[in-house]
Design a protein around this motif. Sequence first.
Motif, mmCIF file in Angstrom:
data_model
loop_
_atom_site.group_PDB
_atom_site.id
_atom_site.type_symbol
_atom_site.label_atom_id
_atom_site.label_comp_id
_atom_site.label_asym_id
_atom_site.label_seq_id
_atom_site.Cartn_x
_atom_site.Cartn_y
_atom_site.Cartn_z
ATOM 1 N N ARG A 78 -16.365 -27.206 11.558
ATOM 2 C CA ARG A 78 -15.592 -28.138 12.396
ATOM 3 C C ARG A 78 -14.401 -28.723 11.617
ATOM 4 N NH1 ARG A 78 -20.852 -29.589 13.991
ATOM 5 N NH2 ARG A 78 -20.814 -31.496 12.765
ATOM 6 N N LEU A 79 -14.627 -28.994 10.335
ATOM 7 C CA LEU A 79 -13.541 -29.521 9.506
ATOM 8 C C LEU A 79 -12.433 -28.486 9.362
ATOM 9 C CD1 LEU A 79 -12.314 -31.722 7.731
ATOM 10 C CD2 LEU A 79 -13.663 -30.811 5.808
ATOM 11 N N ILE A 80 -12.792 -27.249 9.121
ATOM 12 C CA ILE A 80 -11.789 -26.185 8.992
ATOM 13 C C ILE A 80 -10.979 -26.059 10.288
ATOM 14 C CG2 ILE A 80 -11.496 -23.674 8.789
ATOM 15 C CD1 ILE A 80 -13.808 -23.746 6.732
ATOM 16 N N LEU A 81 -11.677 -26.101 11.427
ATOM 17 C CA LEU A 81 -10.971 -26.015 12.713
ATOM 18 C C LEU A 81 -9.987 -27.169 12.896
ATOM 19 C CD1 LEU A 81 -13.797 -24.869 15.149
ATOM 20 C CD2 LEU A 81 -11.783 -23.561 14.431
ATOM 21 N N ARG A 82 -10.435 -28.374 12.560
ATOM 22 C CA ARG A 82 -9.562 -29.550 12.717
ATOM 23 C C ARG A 82 -8.334 -29.440 11.814
ATOM 24 N NH1 ARG A 82 -12.040 -34.414 14.555
ATOM 25 N NH2 ARG A 82 -9.963 -35.325 14.354
ATOM 26 N N LEU A 83 -8.554 -29.047 10.566
ATOM 27 C CA LEU A 83 -7.431 -28.920 9.637
ATOM 28 C C LEU A 83 -6.448 -27.857 10.118
ATOM 29 C CD1 LEU A 83 -9.309 -29.173 6.216
ATOM 30 C CD2 LEU A 83 -7.849 -30.917 7.269
ATOM 31 N N ARG A 102 -13.519 -32.865 0.312
ATOM 32 C CA ARG A 102 -14.233 -32.454 1.525
ATOM 33 C C ARG A 102 -15.003 -33.631 2.116
ATOM 34 N NH1 ARG A 102 -16.523 -28.289 -0.481
ATOM 35 N NH2 ARG A 102 -18.514 -29.240 -1.012
ATOM 36 N N GLU A 103 -15.689 -34.378 1.298
ATOM 37 C CA GLU A 103 -16.451 -35.539 1.776
ATOM 38 C C GLU A 103 -15.527 -36.601 2.360
ATOM 39 O OE1 GLU A 103 -19.730 -35.840 2.183
ATOM 40 O OE2 GLU A 103 -19.922 -33.812 1.389
ATOM 41 N N ARG A 104 -14.370 -36.818 1.714
ATOM 42 C CA ARG A 104 -13.403 -37.802 2.219
ATOM 43 C C ARG A 104 -12.891 -37.379 3.587
ATOM 44 N NH1 ARG A 104 -8.113 -38.286 2.127
ATOM 45 N NH2 ARG A 104 -7.692 -36.688 0.570
ATOM 46 N N LEU A 105 -12.625 -36.087 3.750
ATOM 47 C CA LEU A 105 -12.128 -35.590 5.032
ATOM 48 C C LEU A 105 -13.217 -35.629 6.109
ATOM 49 C CD1 LEU A 105 -9.854 -32.662 3.804
ATOM 50 C CD2 LEU A 105 -9.124 -34.849 4.775
ATOM 51 N N GLU A 108 -12.993 -39.117 7.210
ATOM 52 C CA GLU A 108 -11.734 -39.350 7.919
ATOM 53 C C GLU A 108 -11.796 -38.775 9.339
ATOM 54 O OE1 GLU A 108 -7.196 -37.742 7.503
ATOM 55 O OE2 GLU A 108 -8.180 -38.411 5.648
ATOM 56 N N TYR A 109 -12.369 -37.611 9.484
ATOM 57 C CA TYR A 109 -12.469 -36.956 10.799
ATOM 58 C C TYR A 109 -13.774 -37.289 11.506
ATOM 59 C CZ TYR A 109 -8.282 -34.249 9.737
ATOM 60 O OH TYR A 109 -6.992 -33.862 9.446
ATOM 61 N N GLN A 110 -14.534 -38.172 10.914
ATOM 62 C CA GLN A 110 -15.816 -38.616 11.480
ATOM 63 C C GLN A 110 -16.738 -37.440 11.837
ATOM 64 O OE1 GLN A 110 -14.743 -41.238 14.671
ATOM 65 N NE2 GLN A 110 -14.045 -42.826 13.258
#
Length: 111
Positions: A78-83, A102-105, A108-110
Amino acid sequence: MELEAAVKRAVDECIREGILEDFFRKNKAEVIAMSIFEYEEKEVIDYIREEERAIGREEGQVEGRMEGKKEEAQKYGRLILRLTEEGKSSLVVKIATDDALRERLYEEYQL
């Protein structure tokens, strides 16, 4: 005191005290043998139960770790998709090696 000696003593005491005296006199050997067998059977059953519990706990831990890895992979995806959607694909390579980023993001993206 050994189990067999303790059982023999208990049977003899019952005979002396008049507790089921006739029964114990007629069936003394069988009563002793069955008492020992049932006692040992209980120990074996208890041992098997504990072993089964240990196996169950171990299987549960493995399943829990597998589930955790699956959830982590989904979150990472999900993080990769958002980025990517936000045009920040350069960060995709960085989050692969930078755990703190990665943890910070994730936060950030909840995710």
